[in-house]
Design an enzyme around this catalytic site. Sequence first.
Site, PDB file in Angstrom:
ATOM      1  N   ALA A 154       0.826  -1.206   0.000  1.00 19.55           N
ATOM      2  CA  ALA A 154       0.000   0.000   0.000  1.00 19.55           C
ATOM      3  C   ALA A 154       0.863   1.261   0.000  1.00 19.55           C
ATOM      4  O   ALA A 154       0.554   2.241  -0.693  1.00 19.55           O
ATOM      5  CB  ALA A 154      -0.926  -0.002   1.210  1.00 19.55           C
ATOM      6  N   TYR A 155       1.940   1.241   0.767  1.00 20.68           N
ATOM      7  CA  TYR A 155       2.841   2.399   0.808  1.00 20.68           C
ATOM      8  C   TYR A 155       3.486   2.629  -0.551  1.00 20.68           C
ATOM      9  O   TYR A 155       3.520   3.758  -1.053  1.00 20.68           O
ATOM     10  CB  TYR A 155       3.908   2.160   1.879  1.00 20.68           C
ATOM     11  CG  TYR A 155       4.929   3.260   2.007  1.00 20.68           C
ATOM     12  CD1 TYR A 155       4.573   4.523   2.446  1.00 20.68           C
ATOM     13  CD2 TYR A 155       6.276   3.025   1.702  1.00 20.68           C
ATOM     14  CE1 TYR A 155       5.514   5.538   2.583  1.00 20.68           C
ATOM     15  CE2 TYR A 155       7.221   4.028   1.841  1.00 20.68           C
ATOM     16  CZ  TYR A 155       6.835   5.276   2.272  1.00 20.68           C
ATOM     17  OH  TYR A 155       7.781   6.279   2.396  1.00 20.68           O
TER      18      TYR A 155
END
Length: 246
Positions: A154-155
């Site tokens: 996600a990052y």
Amino acid sequence: MNTPAIHRVALVTGGSGGIGRVVAERLARDGFAVAVQYAGNRAKAEETVAAINAAGGRALAVGGDVADEDAMSTVFDTVRSAFGGIDVVVNTAGIMILAPVETLDLADLDRMHRTNIRGTFVVNQQAARTVRPGGAVVNFSTSVVRTQLPTYGAYVASKAAVEAMTLVLARELRGRDITVNAVAPGPTATPLFLQGKDEETVDRFAKATPLERLGRPEDIAETVAFLAGPARWINGQVIYANGGLA
């Protein structure tokens, strides 16, 4: 005693700690008047400002959420009113929450999206409207876009979006004499990176680079200073400042 003229002005988001603080102090040593933006930690931002002023520079702290367009419009107006204009915008503000794609809480995904993607977009939008000719915009990505480590999905997705908008904005500002680049640090010894990692994990990251050490915030600040100053022929690029990490 006359106040020296301010020739160049920089706004550093996330300047209250970590890489942001060191970037702010580095630009101040290059003669920039520096605005240190913070979201919630005013005391830390004021510490950065005090350190710059004590060293003979000129700085001020400005508060506001990078993802709030009204707040950031006010921040940019405040900086221009205080220093006469803005030449360089460095967007270090960001958050990192790690978990496998399978189990990541979608509320955490939304938090990262809001700060890392929307926040970068809002700051870049204001920069595009404000930065003077001869200036620079420097965004922040991550070397994990290349290394693709588990739990970073996600990052990395948020930072890949930052890279994309960086390259597009560089081309949209054609003819304005404003460079737009991104810095993608490798493992760097900051509280954000070290949080939640045991000594064995940190050592493994350090050994992964040919230089066999973690990056230091000062290493990243030197890259930013180059892009903010003499690097006028580097534009629309992502600079991987990671000690040779693949």
